[in-house]
Design a protein around this motif. Structure first.
Motif, mmCIF file in Angstrom:
data_model
loop_
_atom_site.group_PDB
_atom_site.id
_atom_site.type_symbol
_atom_site.label_atom_id
_atom_site.label_comp_id
_atom_site.label_asym_id
_atom_site.label_seq_id
_atom_site.Cartn_x
_atom_site.Cartn_y
_atom_site.Cartn_z
ATOM 1 N N ALA A 18 23.895 11.041 -20.250
ATOM 2 C CA ALA A 18 25.293 11.455 -20.327
ATOM 3 C C ALA A 18 25.433 12.971 -20.158
ATOM 4 N N LEU A 19 24.500 13.736 -20.750
ATOM 5 C CA LEU A 19 24.556 15.195 -20.615
ATOM 6 C C LEU A 19 24.312 15.633 -19.181
ATOM 7 N N TRP A 20 23.338 15.001 -18.520
ATOM 8 C CA TRP A 20 23.060 15.360 -17.130
ATOM 9 C C TRP A 20 24.246 15.013 -16.235
ATOM 10 N N ARG A 21 24.857 13.878 -16.468
ATOM 11 C CA ARG A 21 26.005 13.503 -15.638
ATOM 12 C C ARG A 21 27.179 14.444 -15.848
ATOM 13 N N ARG A 22 27.334 14.924 -17.060
ATOM 14 C CA ARG A 22 28.411 15.880 -17.314
ATOM 15 C C ARG A 22 28.122 17.233 -16.666
ATOM 16 N N ALA A 23 26.844 17.631 -16.687
ATOM 17 C CA ALA A 23 26.485 18.933 -16.115
ATOM 18 C C ALA A 23 26.486 18.923 -14.598
ATOM 19 N N LEU A 24 26.256 17.755 -13.991
ATOM 20 C CA LEU A 24 26.190 17.637 -12.537
ATOM 21 C C LEU A 24 27.347 16.763 -12.063
ATOM 22 N N ASP A 25 28.196 17.320 -11.252
ATOM 23 C CA ASP A 25 29.341 16.564 -10.745
ATOM 24 C C ASP A 25 29.499 16.851 -9.251
ATOM 25 N N PRO A 26 29.222 15.868 -8.386
ATOM 26 C CA PRO A 26 28.816 14.500 -8.725
ATOM 27 C C PRO A 26 27.326 14.415 -9.040
ATOM 28 N N PRO B 292 23.557 13.109 -8.879
ATOM 29 C CA PRO B 292 22.771 12.592 -7.749
ATOM 30 C C PRO B 292 22.168 11.215 -8.008
ATOM 31 N N GLY B 293 23.014 10.220 -8.140
ATOM 32 C CA GLY B 293 22.594 8.825 -8.166
ATOM 33 C C GLY B 293 21.522 8.489 -9.178
ATOM 34 N N GLU B 294 20.573 7.660 -8.712
ATOM 35 C CA GLU B 294 19.544 7.145 -9.607
ATOM 36 C C GLU B 294 18.597 8.230 -10.091
ATOM 37 N N TRP B 295 18.592 9.402 -9.463
ATOM 38 C CA TRP B 295 17.715 10.474 -9.916
ATOM 39 C C TRP B 295 18.051 10.898 -11.340
ATOM 40 N N VAL B 296 19.326 10.875 -11.698
ATOM 41 C CA VAL B 296 19.707 11.270 -13.054
ATOM 42 C C VAL B 296 19.084 10.316 -14.060
ATOM 43 N N ASP B 297 19.083 9.001 -13.749
ATOM 44 C CA ASP B 297 18.455 8.040 -14.646
ATOM 45 C C ASP B 297 16.965 8.332 -14.795
ATOM 46 N N ARG B 298 16.311 8.634 -13.693
ATOM 47 C CA ARG B 298 14.882 8.899 -13.741
ATOM 48 C C ARG B 298 14.581 10.182 -14.527
ATOM 49 N N VAL B 299 15.399 11.220 -14.297
ATOM 50 C CA VAL B 299 15.201 12.481 -15.020
ATOM 51 C C VAL B 299 15.417 12.280 -16.515
ATOM 52 N N ASN C 67 19.398 16.485 -1.065
ATOM 53 C CA ASN C 67 18.136 16.531 -1.822
ATOM 54 C C ASN C 67 18.336 16.956 -3.273
ATOM 55 N N ALA C 68 19.582 16.870 -3.749
ATOM 56 C CA ALA C 68 19.872 17.355 -5.094
ATOM 57 C C ALA C 68 19.034 16.642 -6.138
ATOM 58 N N GLY C 69 18.839 15.336 -5.996
ATOM 59 C CA GLY C 69 18.065 14.588 -6.986
ATOM 60 C C GLY C 69 16.637 15.054 -7.068
ATOM 61 N N ALA C 70 16.002 15.223 -5.907
ATOM 62 C CA ALA C 70 14.619 15.696 -5.893
ATOM 63 C C ALA C 70 14.528 17.127 -6.410
ATOM 64 N N ASP C 71 15.535 17.955 -6.080
ATOM 65 C CA ASP C 71 15.535 19.330 -6.572
ATOM 66 C C ASP C 71 15.655 19.365 -8.092
ATOM 67 N N LEU C 72 16.504 18.497 -8.628
ATOM 68 C CA LEU C 72 16.662 18.423 -10.076
ATOM 69 C C LEU C 72 15.351 18.002 -10.737
ATOM 70 N N ARG D 141 11.669 3.165 -16.653
ATOM 71 C CA ARG D 141 11.764 3.303 -18.108
ATOM 72 C C ARG D 141 13.213 3.230 -18.586
ATOM 73 N N MET D 142 14.127 3.920 -17.893
ATOM 74 C CA MET D 142 15.518 3.948 -18.323
ATOM 75 C C MET D 142 16.122 2.546 -18.339
ATOM 76 N N THR D 143 15.865 1.804 -17.286
ATOM 77 C CA THR D 143 16.445 0.461 -17.191
ATOM 78 C C THR D 143 15.969 -0.433 -18.328
ATOM 79 N N VAL D 144 14.651 -0.476 -18.527
ATOM 80 C CA VAL D 144 14.089 -1.420 -19.491
ATOM 81 C C VAL D 144 14.294 -0.951 -20.933
ATOM 82 N N LEU D 145 13.992 0.319 -21.201
ATOM 83 C CA LEU D 145 14.031 0.789 -22.588
ATOM 84 C C LEU D 145 15.436 1.068 -23.079
ATOM 85 N N ALA D 146 16.257 1.732 -22.240
ATOM 86 C CA ALA D 146 17.601 2.114 -22.686
ATOM 87 C C ALA D 146 18.638 1.049 -22.346
#
Length: 637
Positions: free
Chosen positions: A310-318, A320-327, A351-356, A404-409
């Protein structure tokens, strides 16, 4: 300095000069009326009280004590006042103040002012050069107080070498704001009649978050935070007491509060906090005992993956897709740094997700760089030559980290308990079968850094040091930006033994500590060994995967040989099928190929079978292994 501040300094110095003229007239017996009028006129022109009044009120000085401080300062600031003191003593070489002189000269004098328990000496506003002769000893104003009277502010030089500038704080996420509010509330509350202390214990996983909370609480109350390491506090009790008084004095003079970072010197820090009657926060990773002192304990709780997302999504608008979940699932970084890291990324960039991801990875590195060896991983799945089932197991390890995000959270498995949410794998097999290479491939596939733990730097003969070293490594790795590789793990994760002496007892404690940390470690840890039977059986239950690396057969060896020589390397007549007759591991093949390349370079020739044969003989001699004729049959000699 602003114009308003400059105007006050000028007005304060005018008032101070006039006040010193009044004191000079008292000493010389001259008419002080005109000097008093000038002093009173200067005071009325000041919208803010002069420094001597604010200092006197802050330290609860009587009128006599305030004049005594001013008199001692005047000797340093005004030569006329110094000459007047010498004349009053009847000795030109005594241009200083004594308590006897002050008693005879200043109005409302009282003997109690010079006692060690009174404000002047408790706060070290003035110092007796000869404490055994209180009335005749020279009195000196403390340098910090002297400059404060003139309107100059700075941190006391006896404290400044120990202080570190606290990190700047940006807007904090709600969980950290709540913790900062709790610290501020404790500071603002009445300390109570017994202690008068205002110390708070603050603990949490991330140093950045802990410091950010303490600084935010300070700024919110208009205080100026000073950061000090507990290990730098004086070890002698009397020196700690002096430093506590100086710190309190800085709080009174300049509104400072004290942030004390605690590592190993917990008892020292607690003792200092007990002595210090000023806004103080003891900052530590783990909860601190307070030995019945009643200091409030506040936790900076770590965020779970859902909160981090939630914090990453608030800080980054829009976002970067599934990268936020992975991060969010992989990196447990300080919440206070989310906005700073987000500033390094352009959300509109493809490349925002990979850069993040890479920004978080770089941020996580410093914690481990001093504790383990970072290994470059320019490898991929094509570099691994293993049977199909083994490769599938390694890919399953990679998949479990990515999801990890999908299964654990999202699917709620993390709610069943924090133990076992990390991933530990054991790679077993003979030396050279590809265990370390597999770890490199996994790290490269996951875009994570691989750190090899040097057991020679971890294991210590001193009691408790091994656990301390391991704790530092696991704590640093908790940020999630690394894969931990314990090479030759049997040396560290060995079986517990029957206790026959104290050595056995503490060795078993080390293993038990490792079992506990492996249970709670949330990252990827890879253990390699060629002696699986030497490992403590309790580790196997805590390992998600056990992968046995077999000796390569002829077909596998041929595939390894075909990949061993880079395309740019000059070769001539190399026959991988013949080379595969050498019954060796992949690690030995690499050693032979590299040695053959150096032999060819020395001869200024392409790499030929003859060079490989010479390198093979050298390697077999090193291994004390006979080279069978069938292995090199048909090679060009």
């Amino acid at each position: 300095m602003t114009a308003t501040a400059t105007d006050w300094v000028t007005a304060n110095q005018r008032f101070l000069s006039a006040a010193l003229s009044v004191l000079t007239a008292r000493l010389t017996g001259d008419d002080a009326e005109s000097a008093r009028r000038e002093r009173d006129e200067a005071r009325r022109a000041m919208p803010v009280p002069p420094a001597v009044e604010t200092i006197g009120d802050a330290f609860g000085l009587s009128a006599f004590e305030r004049d005594l401080v001013l008199l001692c300062a005047g000797v340093e600031l005004d030569t006329a006042l110094a000459r007047a003191c010498a004349a009053a003593h009847g000795k030109p070489r005594r241009p200083y103040v004594t308590f006897g002189l002050a008693l005879a000269t200043l109005p409302d004098a009282h003997w109690s002012a010079i006692t060690p328990a009174a404000a002047l000496r408790t706060w070290h506003l003035v110092e007796l050069a000869q404490p055994d002769f209180p009335t005749t000893s020279p009195l000196r104003v403390d340098e910090r107080i002297l400059h404060a009277l003139t309107g100059i502010s700075y941190l006391d030089p006896r404290i400044a070498p120990l202080a570190t500038p606290p990190p700047p704080v940006r807007a904090l996420p709600d969980p950290l704001v709540a913790a900062a509010d709790r610290v501020a509330a404790c500071w603002s509350a009445d300390a109570g009649p017994r202690t008068g202390r205002r110390a708070v214990r603050l603990h949490g996983r991330h140093r950045g978050d802990r410091c950010a909370v303490a600084v935010a609480a300070s700024v919110g109350l208009g205080l100026r935070p000073v950061l000090v390491r507990a290990d730098d506090l004086p070890s002698v009790a009397s020196d700690r007491d002096l430093m506590a008084r100086l710190c309190e004095r800085e709080t009174v003079l300049d509104g400072r509060c004290w942030l004390i970072e605690v590592d190993d010197a917990a008892r020292l820090a607690l003792d200092f906090a007990v002595r210090l009657r000023a806004p103080t926060v003891l900052i530590s990773r783990e909860p601190m005992p307070d030995e019945d002192e009643g200091l409030p304990q506040i936790e900076v709780a770590p965020a779970d993956p859902g909160e981090r997302r939630a914090l990453w999504r608030r800080a980054l608008d829009p976002a970067p897709g599934e990268w936020v979940d992975r991060v969010a699932a992989q990196f447990d970084l300080p919440l206070s740094e989310v906005d700073t890291l987000a500033d390094e990324v352009d959300p509109a960039d493809p490349n925002a997700g990979a850069d993040l991801w890479d920004a978080c990875r770089r941020r996580a590195r410093p914690a481990l760089d001093d504790l383990a060896q970072r290994i470059d991983t320019p490898t991929g799945w094509d570099d691994l030559v293993l049977p199909g089932p083994h490769l599938r197991t390694l890919r399953e390890i990679s998949a479990q980290i990515r999801h990890r995000m999908t299964v654990l959270a999202d699917w709620g498995f993390a709610a069943q308990g924090s133990r076992g949410t990390g991933l530990a794998a054991l790679f077993t097999g003979a030396s050279g079968t590809g265990k370390t290479l597999a770890a490199e491939v996994l790290a490269a596939d996951l875009r994570l850094d691989l750190y090899r733990v040097d057991l020679s730097q971890v294991v210590s003969k001193y009691i408790g040091e091994t656990e301390k070293n391991l704790r530092r490594i696991f704590d640093a790795a908790e940020s999630g930006g690394a894969v931990l590789l314990f090479d030759e793990a049997d040396a560290l994760f060995g079986k517990r033994s029957e206790v026959k002496d104290s050595h056995d007892r503490y060795a078993n404690i080390e293993v038990s500590y490792l079992l506990q940390r492996m249970e709670t470690y949330r990252g990827l840890a890879i253990l390699t060994t060629n002696l699986k039977s030497a490992l403590d059986p309790a580790f196997l239950r805590r390992l998600r995967f056990v992968v046995h690396f077999p000796l390569p057969d002829a077909a596998a060896r041929e595939r390894i040989w075909r990949r061993m020589f880079p395309p740019q390397a000059p070769t001539e007549g190399l026959d991988p099928a013949k080379l595969a007759r050498l019954n060796v591991t992949g690690g030995t093949i690499r050693t032979v190929a590299l040695s053959a390349a150096f032999l060819a370079a020395e001869a200024d020739e392409p790499i030929r079978m003859s060079h490989v044969l010479a390198a093979t003989r050298t390697e077999y001699a090193k291994l004390e292994k006979p080279l069978a004729d069938v292995e090199v049959s048909g090679w060009t000699t």
